[in-house]
Design a protein around this motif. Structure first.
Motif, PDB file in Angstrom:
ATOM      1  N   SER A 152     -22.003  25.573  90.234  1.00  0.00           N
ATOM      2  CA  SER A 152     -20.568  25.582  89.942  1.00  0.00           C
ATOM      3  C   SER A 152     -19.745  25.517  91.216  1.00  0.00           C
ATOM      4  CB  SER A 152     -20.194  26.821  89.130  1.00  0.00           C
ATOM      5  OG  SER A 152     -20.381  28.004  89.873  1.00  0.00           O
ATOM      6  N   PHE A 153     -20.098  26.309  92.214  1.00  0.00           N
ATOM      7  CA  PHE A 153     -19.320  26.305  93.450  1.00  0.00           C
ATOM      8  C   PHE A 153     -19.620  25.075  94.298  1.00  0.00           C
ATOM      9  CE2 PHE A 153     -18.503  30.623  92.223  1.00  0.00           C
ATOM     10  CZ  PHE A 153     -17.242  30.847  92.710  1.00  0.00           C
ATOM     11  N   LEU A 154     -20.774  24.486  94.113  1.00  0.00           N
ATOM     12  CA  LEU A 154     -21.047  23.217  94.772  1.00  0.00           C
ATOM     13  C   LEU A 154     -20.131  22.134  94.207  1.00  0.00           C
ATOM     14  CD1 LEU A 154     -22.885  21.665  96.759  1.00  0.00           C
ATOM     15  CD2 LEU A 154     -24.403  21.216  94.836  1.00  0.00           C
ATOM     16  N   GLY A 155     -19.932  22.145  92.882  1.00  0.00           N
ATOM     17  CA  GLY A 155     -18.997  21.204  92.284  1.00  0.00           C
ATOM     18  C   GLY A 155     -17.578  21.414  92.779  1.00  0.00           C
ATOM     19  N   PHE A 156     -17.148  22.679  92.872  1.00  0.00           N
ATOM     20  CA  PHE A 156     -15.833  22.978  93.436  1.00  0.00           C
ATOM     21  C   PHE A 156     -15.716  22.444  94.867  1.00  0.00           C
ATOM     22  CE2 PHE A 156     -15.643  26.918  90.542  1.00  0.00           C
ATOM     23  CZ  PHE A 156     -15.041  26.185  89.534  1.00  0.00           C
ATOM     24  N   GLY A 157     -16.772  22.653  95.647  1.00  0.00           N
ATOM     25  CA  GLY A 157     -16.750  22.216  97.034  1.00  0.00           C
ATOM     26  C   GLY A 157     -16.661  20.699  97.159  1.00  0.00           C
ATOM     27  N   LEU A 181     -10.521  33.427  92.808  1.00  0.00           N
ATOM     28  CA  LEU A 181     -11.541  33.841  91.844  1.00  0.00           C
ATOM     29  C   LEU A 181     -11.967  35.281  92.071  1.00  0.00           C
ATOM     30  CD1 LEU A 181     -13.784  30.625  91.718  1.00  0.00           C
ATOM     31  CD2 LEU A 181     -11.978  31.336  90.131  1.00  0.00           C
ATOM     32  N   LEU A 182     -11.971  35.708  93.324  1.00  0.00           N
ATOM     33  CA  LEU A 182     -12.346  37.085  93.629  1.00  0.00           C
ATOM     34  C   LEU A 182     -11.288  38.067  93.117  1.00  0.00           C
ATOM     35  CD1 LEU A 182     -14.832  38.246  95.099  1.00  0.00           C
ATOM     36  CD2 LEU A 182     -13.398  38.493  97.132  1.00  0.00           C
ATOM     37  N   MET A 183     -10.018  37.650  93.173  1.00  0.00           N
ATOM     38  CA  MET A 183      -8.943  38.515  92.679  1.00  0.00           C
ATOM     39  C   MET A 183      -9.014  38.675  91.165  1.00  0.00           C
ATOM     40  SD  MET A 183      -5.781  37.227  95.056  1.00  0.00           S
ATOM     41  CE  MET A 183      -4.578  38.280  94.271  1.00  0.00           C
ATOM     42  N   PHE A 184      -9.491  37.642  90.467  1.00  0.00           N
ATOM     43  CA  PHE A 184      -9.636  37.739  89.031  1.00  0.00           C
ATOM     44  C   PHE A 184     -10.894  38.502  88.622  1.00  0.00           C
ATOM     45  CE2 PHE A 184      -6.385  34.499  88.572  1.00  0.00           C
ATOM     46  CZ  PHE A 184      -5.797  34.841  87.367  1.00  0.00           C
ATOM     47  N   LEU A 185     -11.740  38.816  89.595  1.00  0.00           N
ATOM     48  CA  LEU A 185     -12.963  39.552  89.284  1.00  0.00           C
ATOM     49  C   LEU A 185     -12.618  40.953  88.791  1.00  0.00           C
ATOM     50  CD1 LEU A 185     -16.002  38.902  89.532  1.00  0.00           C
ATOM     51  CD2 LEU A 185     -15.995  40.122  91.700  1.00  0.00           C
ATOM     52  N   ASP A 186     -13.360  41.384  87.757  1.00  0.00           N
ATOM     53  CA  ASP A 186     -13.135  42.705  87.164  1.00  0.00           C
ATOM     54  C   ASP A 186     -11.723  42.853  86.599  1.00  0.00           C
ATOM     55  OD1 ASP A 186     -15.667  43.716  87.488  1.00  0.00           O
ATOM     56  OD2 ASP A 186     -15.255  44.485  89.490  1.00  0.00           O
ATOM     57  N   VAL A 208     -13.828  35.631  81.566  1.00  0.00           N
ATOM     58  CA  VAL A 208     -15.159  35.027  81.552  1.00  0.00           C
ATOM     59  C   VAL A 208     -15.118  33.570  82.004  1.00  0.00           C
ATOM     60  CG1 VAL A 208     -17.092  34.415  80.034  1.00  0.00           C
ATOM     61  CG2 VAL A 208     -15.997  36.631  79.811  1.00  0.00           C
ATOM     62  N   ALA A 209     -13.944  32.928  81.913  1.00  0.00           N
ATOM     63  CA  ALA A 209     -13.815  31.551  82.401  1.00  0.00           C
ATOM     64  C   ALA A 209     -14.022  31.460  83.907  1.00  0.00           C
ATOM     65  CB  ALA A 209     -12.444  30.987  82.026  1.00  0.00           C
ATOM     66  N   ASN A 210     -13.879  32.576  84.602  1.00  0.00           N
ATOM     67  CA  ASN A 210     -14.155  32.646  86.032  1.00  0.00           C
ATOM     68  C   ASN A 210     -15.671  32.670  86.234  1.00  0.00           C
ATOM     69  OD1 ASN A 210     -14.453  33.289  88.719  1.00  0.00           O
ATOM     70  ND2 ASN A 210     -13.265  35.178  88.633  1.00  0.00           N
ATOM     71  N   PRO A 211     -16.257  31.674  86.914  1.00  0.00           N
ATOM     72  CA  PRO A 211     -17.712  31.665  87.100  1.00  0.00           C
ATOM     73  C   PRO A 211     -18.248  32.922  87.763  1.00  0.00           C
ATOM     74  CG  PRO A 211     -16.781  29.550  87.730  1.00  0.00           C
ATOM     75  CD  PRO A 211     -15.625  30.480  87.493  1.00  0.00           C
ATOM     76  N   LEU A 212     -17.480  33.495  88.682  1.00  0.00           N
ATOM     77  CA  LEU A 212     -17.915  34.738  89.317  1.00  0.00           C
ATOM     78  C   LEU A 212     -18.020  35.870  88.300  1.00  0.00           C
ATOM     79  CD1 LEU A 212     -15.999  34.935  92.731  1.00  0.00           C
ATOM     80  CD2 LEU A 212     -18.458  34.761  92.376  1.00  0.00           C
ATOM     81  N   PRO A 254     -20.855  27.855  83.896  1.00  0.00           N
ATOM     82  CA  PRO A 254     -20.736  27.453  85.303  1.00  0.00           C
ATOM     83  C   PRO A 254     -21.351  26.081  85.584  1.00  0.00           C
ATOM     84  CG  PRO A 254     -21.425  29.740  85.148  1.00  0.00           C
ATOM     85  CD  PRO A 254     -21.536  29.164  83.769  1.00  0.00           C
ATOM     86  N   LEU A 255     -22.469  25.752  84.924  1.00  0.00           N
ATOM     87  CA  LEU A 255     -23.054  24.418  85.103  1.00  0.00           C
ATOM     88  C   LEU A 255     -22.092  23.338  84.637  1.00  0.00           C
ATOM     89  CD1 LEU A 255     -26.735  25.000  83.909  1.00  0.00           C
ATOM     90  CD2 LEU A 255     -25.981  24.559  86.252  1.00  0.00           C
TER      91      LEU A 255
END
Length: 275
Positions: A152-157, A181-186, A208-212, A254-255
């Protein structure tokens, strides 16, 4: 297919010679060594012992480390080639643009995932040697989750490196995406939505839409079937999808996001660089 494989192999060989790959491999290998040194395989937490405990800790560390490493190393790929003037040379060769783009992505995925997997495999081999015990079913699921997260993050990159016109801009975009994405975590930023009295199902779906978040929640589900730490959100997830259903979603989503991001990046790349 021949051009695709050659493009992938070229990216792999270039990455193996780079300094960042050595540092990247040392980070994940060092994490496993430190976890063994601190005796996590001999501790018991929530009923988990042996390699299970080490895998739980290792996965939690990968949530913070793996995405930013994948993003930073990937975004310099296309943006760096554009800045160095390699595109003109590549387009003059009898290599299809699709074969070069997707070959580069597969090669980069191999490079970024290999150290992560080898660190886990080394821990499993050492555990078998010490007769500590290896939960192979848990090992397989964690491996699949790491594949999904890395892809998923490879695709973002790949998408960011296609949009950015310089390596510096690409790195800035990758870092901002990781922070968002880290701010949306938890459910950090989703507290505002709760205050607006949005339905809990909508709040959980956005989280849950956040891959992290989907990766971390799946990791929690594997060692805490009731997901007590998530509070009421756990009831929404378990009642709607169930354990197996959510694990399938955490692998597939994520895939899908990574593939769609990379496909969009290829579309923009093709439009921007072909006459």
């Amino acid at each position: 297919m021949n051009a695709f494989l050659r493009a992938a192999w070229l990216d792999i060989t270039e990455s193996l010679r780079a300094r960042w790959f050595m540092f990247y491999s040392m980070v994940f290998g060092g994490i496993v060594v430190l976890l063994f040194v601190f005796g996590l395989t001999e501790s018991r937490i929530l009923g988990f012992t042996g390699l299970s405990r080490l895998l739980v800790t290792y996965i939690q560390l990968c949530v913070a480390i793996l995405p930013i490493f994948v993003l930073i190393t990937t975004v310099r790929s296309l943006a760096g080639d554009r800045d160095a003037g390699i595109f003109e040379y590549m387009l003059s060769l009898p290599v299809g643009l699709a074969a070069w783009y997707w070959g580069k992505m597969i090669g980069r995925f191999t490079v970024v995932f290999l150290p992560v997997f080898l660190a886990m495999a080394g821990a499993a081999a050492y555990s078998e040697y010490r007769e500590i015990g290896v939960p192979w079913d848990l090992f397989a699921v964690y491996t699949a989750l790491l594949v999904s997260l890395a892809w998923s993050f490879l695709g973002f990159g790949m998408l960011i490196s296609t949009l950015a016109r310089s390596p510096d801009v690409a790195q800035t975009g990758a870092f901002l995406l990781w922070l968002l994405l880290l701010m949306f975590l938890d459910l950090v930023l989703l507290g505002v939505m709760v205050r607006e009295q949005m339905p809990l199902e909508v709040v959980v779906a956005i989280a849950v839409a956040n891959p992290l978040q989907s990766f971390r929640t799946a990791a929690i589900l594997l060692f805490d079937p009731q997901m007590v730490v998530l509070g009421p959100a756990a009831y929404v997830i378990l009642d709607t999808l169930g354990r197996e259903g959510y694990l399938a979603l955490a692998l597939a989503w994520p895939l899908t996001v990574g593939t769609l991001s990379a496909a969009l990046g290829y579309r923009l790349f093709r439009r921007g660089d072909l006459p």
